[in-house]
Write a protein that holds these residues in place. Structure first.
Motif, mmCIF file in Angstrom:
data_model
loop_
_atom_site.group_PDB
_atom_site.id
_atom_site.type_symbol
_atom_site.label_atom_id
_atom_site.label_comp_id
_atom_site.label_asym_id
_atom_site.label_seq_id
_atom_site.Cartn_x
_atom_site.Cartn_y
_atom_site.Cartn_z
ATOM 1 N N THR A 89 2.673 -5.596 4.778
ATOM 2 C CA THR A 89 2.436 -4.605 5.521
ATOM 3 C C THR A 89 2.819 -5.044 7.216
ATOM 4 N N THR A 112 -2.918 -1.558 1.115
ATOM 5 C CA THR A 112 -1.767 -0.504 1.196
ATOM 6 C C THR A 112 -2.400 0.138 -0.194
ATOM 7 N N ASP A 169 3.995 1.330 2.431
ATOM 8 C CA ASP A 169 4.419 1.785 3.547
ATOM 9 C C ASP A 169 5.024 1.850 4.266
ATOM 10 N N THR A 227 6.824 -1.121 1.430
ATOM 11 C CA THR A 227 6.019 -2.264 1.015
ATOM 12 C C THR A 227 4.943 -1.764 -0.417
HETATM 13 MG MG LIG Z 1 -0.148 -3.301 2.491
#
Ligand SMILES: [Mg+2]
Ligand SMILES: Nc1nc2c(ncn2[C@@H]2O[C@H](COP(=O)(O)OP(=O)(O)O)[C@@H](O)[C@H]2O)c(=O)[nH]1
Lengths: 168, 198
Positions: free
Chosen positions: B26, B54, B58, B78
């Motif tokens: 990220t 996450t 992302d 990601t």
């Molecule tokens: Mg992440």
């Protein structure tokens, strides 16, 4: 490798735009979008305004992928339609021919029933359009009616310039 | 899947940042977002938990310029690193054109790197990809931390083919664009090859 490139030519693009435009009018919808299952926007029609359509495409594809995953978990092949109801706007998401995602955004001037009906018709037209795109791609691959793509000519310099232009 | 649109004259490619949780995926996207010009980038979307881990992915759309009259747009994703999010990771790899593996250089994270790399190979295989052929770069991140393995030790365990290896300190931007460039170059070179072969 499943990475088959999708190539959209002007001719098919215009056909798709026409189908979307008709769907929007017939369904009395605000906006319609066509998105590839990996999250890339293919075409759109309607009153887009300053809506962030790139984000819309990516989140929709994520949503469909997650829902497909859920379907398989409980032994279903897929849930072909997703719809979300908001206070003002509603969203209708459907998968066309297992390939692309059709999104319709509508408000009280339309109804879920009408949208569903019109989406059905547009889906079969879109499906035919994508059959043609796939056929065309296969023909090109087989060397029939081969076009000179601009990408055979990409040089290392072109690639380097892409980065240096932006100061990367 | 690269999407070439002759009507809008755009090429769209999908790049996925893979790697163990908290390795810096990220942060790579965040740095690219923070330092790119407004007209080049779209919104950075993070589907994250309240603690900023996450959850799903992302996403950052980035326009790098034009190649042969076509706008080259890269969609950077990601994946969530934690082991139990494997179903989500698999979904995000669908249609990928290039992969960046963000390894955590800290000694104590070596097993996590290996597990994640193994998981990447498995998940690519399940989508029908050949890992030896897909555009790929290895980023050795967190080079600024005290207890890190040497580059030699890391590469001995983590190198899988002839991939470019980039040392990075993602929050400072060290190695971030170099990594993106290394993988984007391979994606575009592949495009030339497949166009040439067609
Ligand atoms: Mg992440
Ligand atoms: N010191 C240091 N910290 C880093 C580096 N890269 C990422 N971090 C930190 O590690 C944590 C996890 O990073 P994140 O990007 O969320 O990891 P992800 O789970 O791979 O997405 C954050 O607190 C980052 O600031 C690095 O190169 N050096």
């Amino acid at each position: 490798m499943p990475e088959a490139t999708m190539i959209m030519y002007e001719e098919e693009y215009q056909q798709i735009k026409t189908i979307l435009s008709k769907l929007r009018t017939d369904a009395n919808a605000k906006m319609v979008f066509l998105i590839d299952k990996t999250g890339q926007q293919i075409a759109s029609h309607g009153d887009i305004g300053n809506l962030d359509t790139t984000s819309l495409a990516s989140l929709t594809a994520g949503n469909v992928a997650a829902t497909d995953g859920l379907a398989r978990l409980i032994g279903e092949k897929e849930f072909p339609v997703l719809s979300h109801e908001g206070e003002r706007d509603n969203i209708h998401i459907s998968v066309v021919g297992g390939r692309v995602i059709l999104v319709v955004i509508f408000d009280e001037r339309s109804s879920l029933g009408l949208v569903r009906l019109r989406v059905k018709r547009a889906s079969s037209e879109l499906n035919e359009a994508f059959e043609r795109i796939v056929n065309k791609a296969e023909q090109e691959k087989a060397g029939l009616g081969k076009r000179n793509t601009p990408f055979t000519e990409i040089s290392d310099d072109d690639i380097d310039r892409l980065f240096s232009d932006d100061g990367l | 899947m690269t999407f070439i649109n002759y009507a809008s004259r755009e090429i769209n490619c999908k790049i996925v940042y893979y790697g163990p949780g908290l390795g810096g995926k990220t942060t790579n996207l965040q740095y690219i977002y923070d330092t790119s010009a407004a007209q080049q980038k779209g919104k950075l979307i993070s589907l994250a938990t309240e603690t900023e881990r996450t959850l799903f992915f992302d996403f950052l759309p980035l326009e790098l310029g034009t190649v042969r009259g076509f706008k080259a747009r890269f969609h950077l994703y990601t994946v969530p690193g934690q082991v139990f999010y494997d179903a989500s990771r698999k979904l995000i790899l669908k249609g990928v054109d290039g992969v960046v593996f963000v390894a955590d250089s800290q000694r104590e994270r070596m097993d996590a790197n290996l597990e994640s790399l193994w998981n990447l190979e498995e998940n690519l295989k399940s989508h029908g990809y050949d890992f030896t052929k897909i555009p790929y770069a290895l980023q050795l991140n967190k080079r600024d931390l005290p207890d890190v393995l040497s580059v030699e030790e890391l590469t001995r365990e983590l190198v899988r083919k002839d991939e470019p290896i980039i040392e990075a300190v993602a929050p400072k931007g060290v190695g971030v664009f170099e990594t993106l460039k290394a993988v984007a170059k391979q994606v575009l070179t592949d495009l030339r090859k497949s166009a040439g072969a067609g």
